[in-house]
Design an enzyme around this catalytic site. Structure first.
Site, PDB file in Angstrom:
ATOM      1  CE  LYS A 192      -2.078   2.641   2.969  1.00  0.00           C
ATOM      2  NZ  LYS A 192      -1.552   3.814   2.294  1.00  0.00           N
ATOM      3  N   GLY A 244       6.910   4.427   8.223  1.00  0.00           N
ATOM      4  CA  GLY A 244       6.275   5.729   8.491  1.00  0.00           C
ATOM      5  C   GLY A 244       6.547   6.263   9.711  1.00  0.00           C
ATOM      6  CB  ALA A 248       1.097   5.316  11.565  1.00  0.00           C
ATOM      7  N   GLY A 249       3.132   3.690  13.368  1.00  0.00           N
ATOM      8  CA  GLY A 249       3.968   2.352  13.804  1.00  0.00           C
ATOM      9  C   GLY A 249       3.395   1.978  14.917  1.00  0.00           C
ATOM     10  CD  GLU A 266      13.237  -0.353   9.483  1.00  0.00           C
ATOM     11  OE1 GLU A 266      13.658   0.732  10.045  1.00  0.00           O
ATOM     12  OE2 GLU A 266      13.788  -1.220   9.188  1.00  0.00           O
ATOM     13  CB  CYS A 300      13.127   8.197   8.384  1.00  0.00           C
ATOM     14  SG  CYS A 300      14.265   6.854   7.259  1.00  0.00           S
ATOM     15  CD  GLU A 399      10.636  11.980  11.762  1.00  0.00           C
ATOM     16  OE1 GLU A 399       9.534  11.718  11.789  1.00  0.00           O
ATOM     17  OE2 GLU A 399      11.277  11.273  11.254  1.00  0.00           O
TER      18      GLU A 399
END
Ligand code: NAD
Length: 497
Positions: A192, A244, A248-249, A266, A300, A399
């Site tokens: 996706k 992502g 969300a992770g 990741e 990232c 971040e």
């Protein structure tokens, strides 16, 4: 193959727009189950540049069924590993042959400067494939160990159907990061892409089909978060791999935990570049710009905390400020542009909000800090440097995912190590010194998944991943393939072994 799924440009809004009307499911282009579409907006022009079907849960069901069938009923998982590696090798050559097209597409989708993108977005994807194909001959599926009553065969077997969810910042690179090791392992994949970057994914699907990937092994479903959630929790999925945001992770990790489903995550980063006192600032700073501002700061692995000793703080801050102020901001399709627009208006507003927070918390802007006056349209933020940054400030802890660097002072080496480690993240980093051996000693003390000494680059044959909130598990190298394998121990018949 070049027009697979592509409708003739239809001139939406009078502009040249790339329009797909089908979804790549199980290696074929099929009509989507729903009628929704996703518009791809060029972040430089703020105009619609593409339109694709928005995949729905019904499309996920179809794709997972195709992946299930290819895994359960064909010889794909048991084919010789060399055959699967051959496919990846052909894919690498095909990507190389379409380098300019892919770079242009990604620049259009998310604003990556094309001069950097040709390497960072596309060539690097071939380098991942090449690193994985380099495992040919050395990645053993079985080894024999001594057991209590005789030999034990330790075997690696593919996990099965993989749900792979990727972000928009390096879309082709991430697609390859997921699909290449899954293919080597003998898994099947439903990928996706992020809704911002579906166009390059169509080319990737086309390339994988042309490279010889059997039907059913790969499906590509552009969609948003809800469909992503449906995919990663689908009962017929065996493994989830996600790249992502940390937020969300964490959700995906929790969902997989409840299902006892293996997951690789990741996630974000806030990495530190430590400049030791004996480093040559003039040679280090240009490399810090690559490490911190690549892809408009949307990386990232961006090393956005620059740590300099108090003794040399002003010198480092001045050099970083001067170099950042000289960055060329503009049209990302111009190969001389160094900083393009951010992916979306919401991202620009988020970055500007964090810059305001940095100012409010007492950091000093030495260059940038707003929207560039030179750009009338496009979601730009000026490349920005903050001095007098305390590592506790929001801009040093969160971040930012934009072109913003913080220069942070340290007292001595122990303090530098403590500051580098005082982060919820641990993804990347670097140490700079005239003494590479000593710098490597410092690197060993940083709690991060990857770290460079006196250079900045990713090593595609070595494990990549994060400590702490930067993730779970590793990609790349043999470890990257292991992430798609179950391990089975077969204790042989003691009498006949
Ligand atoms: P995001 O987490 O919002 O979205 C990433 C992808 O996940 C998208 O495809 C999105 O649709 C999907 N998604 C979001 N929530 C989901 C959920 N609950 N279930 C299933 N799918 C979901 O991140 P983003 O804004 O697209 O990307 C930026 C982030 O990605 C940054 O934090 C960056 O550091 C991180 N990133 C990490 C790496 C790495 O290797 N560690 C690499 C690139 C980007």
């Amino acid at each position: 193959m070049a027009t697979l799924g592509l409708l003739p440009t239809n001139g939406l809004g009078g502009l040249s727009v790339i329009v797909h009307d089908r979804l790549y499911i199980g290696g074929e282009l099929v009509a989507p189950a729903g009628t929704g579409t996703i518009d791809v907006i060029n972040p430089f022009t703020e105009q619609v540049a593409g339109r694709v079907p928005e995949a729905t849960n019904a499309d996920v069901d179809l794709a997972v069924a195709a992946a299930r069938s290819a895994f359960d009923t064909t010889d794909w998982p048991t084919r010789p590993i060399e055959e699967r590696i051959e496919i990846l090798s052909r894919a690498s050559a095909l990507i190389s042959s379409r380098m300019d097209e892919l770079t242009g597409l990604i620049t259009t989708e998310m604003g990556s400067p094309s001069g950097w993108g040709i390497f960072g977005q596309v060539l690097s994807a071939t380098m991942i494939l090449d690193a994985y194909t380099g495992l040919a001959g050395s990645y053993a599926l079985e080894e024999t160990r001594a057991g209590m009553f005789g030999p034990v065969v330790v075997r690696k077997e593919p996990l099965g159907v993989v749900a792979a969810v990727i972000p928009w910042n390096v879309p082709l690179f991430e697609a390859v990061m997921k699909v290449a090791p899954a293919v080597i392992a003998g898994c099947t994949v439903v990928l996706k892409p992020a809704p911002e970057t579906p166009l390059d994914a169509y080319v990737f699907g086309e390339i994988m089909a042309e490279a010889g990937l059997p039907k059913g092994v790969l499906s590509i479903l552009p969609a948003g978060r809800e469909v992503g959630e449906y995919l990663v929790t689908h009962p017929q999925v065996d493994k989830v791999t996600f790249t992502g945001s940390t937020a969300a992770g964490m959700k995906i990790g929790a969902a997989c935990g409840a299902l006892l489903r293996p997951v690789t995550l990741e996630l974000g980063g806030k990495s530190a570049a430590i400049i030791l006192d004996d480093a040559d600032v003039a040679t280090v700073v240009p490399q810090l710009l690559d490490a911190g501002l690549m892809n408009n700061g949307q990386a990232c692995v961006a090393q956005t905390r620059i740590l300099a000793s108090r003794a040399r703080y002003d010198e480092v801050l001045d050099a970083v400020t001067e170099a950042v102020a000289a960055q060329v901001v503009g049209d990302p399709s111009d190969p001389t542009t160094q900083i393009g627009p951010l992916v979306a208006e919401r991202q620009r507003e988020r970055v500007l909000g964090l810059i305001a927070k940095g100012r409010d918390e007492g950091a000093r802007i030495t260059t940038g800090g707003g929207r560039p006056a030179s750009q009338g349209t496009g979601w730009f933020v000026e490349p920005t440097v903050f001095g007098d940054v305390d590592n506790k400030m929001t801009i040093a802890q969160e971040e930012i995912f934009g072109p913003v660097l913080s220069v942070i002072p340290f007292q001595d080496e122990a303090d530098a190590i403590a500051i580098a480690n005082d982060s919820p993240y641990g993804l990347s980093g670097s140490v700079w010194s005239a003494d590479g051996t000593h710098a490597a000693e410092v690197a060993r003390k940083i709690r991060t998944g990857t770290i460079n000494v006196n250079h900045f680059a990713m090593a595609f044959g070595a494990p990549f991943g994060g400590y702490k909130n930067s993730g779970l598990g590793r990609e790349l190298g043999p470890e990257g393939v292991d992430a798609f394998m179950e391990k089975k121990s077969i204790s042989l018949d003691p009498g006949t072994a």
